[in-house]
Design a protein around this motif. Structure first.
Motif, PDB file in Angstrom:
ATOM      1  N   GLN A   1       0.821  -1.207   0.000  1.00 63.65           N
ATOM      2  CA  GLN A   1       0.000   0.000   0.000  1.00 63.65           C
ATOM      3  C   GLN A   1       0.860   1.264   0.000  1.00 63.65           C
ATOM      4  O   GLN A   1       0.528   2.250  -0.667  1.00 63.65           O
ATOM      5  CB  GLN A   1      -0.940  -0.008   1.190  1.00 63.65           C
ATOM      6  N   MET A   2       1.970   1.227   0.734  1.00 60.39           N
ATOM      7  CA  MET A   2       2.873   2.378   0.750  1.00 60.39           C
ATOM      8  C   MET A   2       3.400   2.662  -0.653  1.00 60.39           C
ATOM      9  O   MET A   2       3.431   3.816  -1.105  1.00 60.39           O
ATOM     10  CB  MET A   2       4.046   2.131   1.706  1.00 60.39           C
ATOM     11  N   HIS A   3       3.799   1.609  -1.357  1.00 63.98           N
ATOM     12  CA  HIS A   3       4.353   1.807  -2.700  1.00 63.98           C
ATOM     13  C   HIS A   3       3.270   2.171  -3.708  1.00 63.98           C
ATOM     14  O   HIS A   3       3.540   2.916  -4.668  1.00 63.98           O
ATOM     15  CB  HIS A   3       5.131   0.564  -3.132  1.00 63.98           C
ATOM     16  N   GLU A   4       2.058   1.696  -3.496  1.00 60.37           N
ATOM     17  CA  GLU A   4       0.957   2.106  -4.367  1.00 60.37           C
ATOM     18  C   GLU A   4       0.670   3.592  -4.193  1.00 60.37           C
ATOM     19  O   GLU A   4       0.346   4.293  -5.163  1.00 60.37           O
ATOM     20  CB  GLU A   4      -0.287   1.267  -4.075  1.00 60.37           C
ATOM     21  N   LYS A   5       0.816   4.083  -2.978  1.00 59.13           N
ATOM     22  CA  LYS A   5       0.659   5.517  -2.729  1.00 59.13           C
ATOM     23  C   LYS A   5       1.780   6.311  -3.394  1.00 59.13           C
ATOM     24  O   LYS A   5       1.563   7.439  -3.855  1.00 59.13           O
ATOM     25  CB  LYS A   5       0.623   5.796  -1.228  1.00 59.13           C
ATOM     26  N   VAL A   6       2.973   5.716  -3.439  1.00 53.22           N
ATOM     27  CA  VAL A   6       4.088   6.372  -4.131  1.00 53.22           C
ATOM     28  C   VAL A   6       3.724   6.602  -5.593  1.00 53.22           C
ATOM     29  O   VAL A   6       3.969   7.680  -6.152  1.00 53.22           O
ATOM     30  CB  VAL A   6       5.382   5.538  -4.023  1.00 53.22           C
ATOM     31  N   VAL A   7       3.135   5.592  -6.220  1.00 54.32           N
ATOM     32  CA  VAL A   7       2.702   5.734  -7.615  1.00 54.32           C
ATOM     33  C   VAL A   7       1.708   6.881  -7.743  1.00 54.32           C
ATOM     34  O   VAL A   7       1.790   7.695  -8.680  1.00 54.32           O
ATOM     35  CB  VAL A   7       2.065   4.425  -8.135  1.00 54.32           C
ATOM     36  N   CYS A   8       0.777   6.970  -6.819  1.00 53.71           N
ATOM     37  CA  CYS A   8      -0.214   8.056  -6.845  1.00 53.71           C
ATOM     38  C   CYS A   8       0.456   9.424  -6.812  1.00 53.71           C
ATOM     39  O   CYS A   8       0.081  10.336  -7.560  1.00 53.71           O
ATOM     40  CB  CYS A   8      -1.177   7.920  -5.662  1.00 53.71           C
ATOM     41  N   VAL A   9       1.462   9.552  -5.946  1.00 56.21           N
ATOM     42  CA  VAL A   9       2.147  10.843  -5.806  1.00 56.21           C
ATOM     43  C   VAL A   9       2.977  11.155  -7.046  1.00 56.21           C
ATOM     44  O   VAL A   9       3.082  12.317  -7.454  1.00 56.21           O
ATOM     45  CB  VAL A   9       3.038  10.851  -4.547  1.00 56.21           C
TER      46      VAL A   9
END
Length: 212
Positions: A24-32
């Motif tokens: 989930q942390m890395h998926e949020k990185v993609v979002c940013v």
């Protein structure tokens, strides 16, 4: 026997919970990367504390199992593998935090850089998810094959570096070191995912492999 099986099940549930949080942390990185947001980036940074807590929890559970239940053979390998996998996941979470911290303090990066970084992250997340599936299913065949996916991440990293070196924008060339350092976090996350594959093989087969 029932007691050790219960302890192993509890530990595995914690590893899975930790793994889901890291993904989930890395998926949020993609979002940013695709749509800059200081709020989401800050959420990633703050989420690292939760990951650290989970690693400590897994380590404590494992030490208790080793001290009180004296697991042997495959059970012992399972305990050791879970400790090592938790350590790898903690490092992978650190890389998400590092990227988020870089994006918080940086000006808006060129679209080309953000696109490459997002593509690297997506390939990494796919690799990590498949690796975690191999862990859950004790899939040794997949654990042997998945490290090859890291080559795609490294290839994108090298492509972008070469593109930046040829880029006429002098500002980007000056920033190359910092941008490369940010992207190296994704590359290293891939390396640690390869390590998880090694731990899966050890857990199931009792054999040591080094995918480099």
């Amino acid at each position: 026997m029932v007691k050790i099986e219960k302890e192993l099940e509890v530990n595995e549930d914690s590893v899975k919970r930790m793994a889901e949080s890291v993904v989930q942390m890395h998926e949020k990185v993609v979002c940013v990367l695709e749509k800059p947001s200081h709020e989401i980036a800050l959420d990633i940074v703050q989420g690292d504390d939760f990951i650290n807590h989970l690693e400590e929890e897994i380590n404590d559970q494992s030490v208790r199992s080793l001290a009180l239940l004296s697991p042997v053979a495959s059970d012992l390998r399972k305990v050791v593998a879970d400790i090592k996998i938790a350590s790898e996941l903690e490092r992978i979470a650190d890389y998400a935090k590092n990227i988020a911290a870089f994006l918080i303090k940086s000006e808006v990066l060129e679209e080309n850089v953000m696109a490459y970084a997002a593509a690297m992250e997506k390939r990494f997340i796919e690799m990590l998810k498949e690796t975690l599936k191999a862990y859950e299913q004790r899939d040794v065949k997949a654990a042997f094959q998945l490290p090859k996916k890291d080559e795609g991440i490294n290839q994108l990293y090298e492509e972008l570096k070469q593109n930046l070196l040829r880029h006429p924008n002098e500002t980007l060339v000056v920033e190359l070191f910092e941008i490369s350092a940010m992207l190296r976090n994704i590359e290293r996350a891939g390396d640690h995912t390869k390590n998880i594959c090694e731990h899966i093989i050890y857990m199931v087969k009792g054999q040591h492999y080094d995918f480099g």
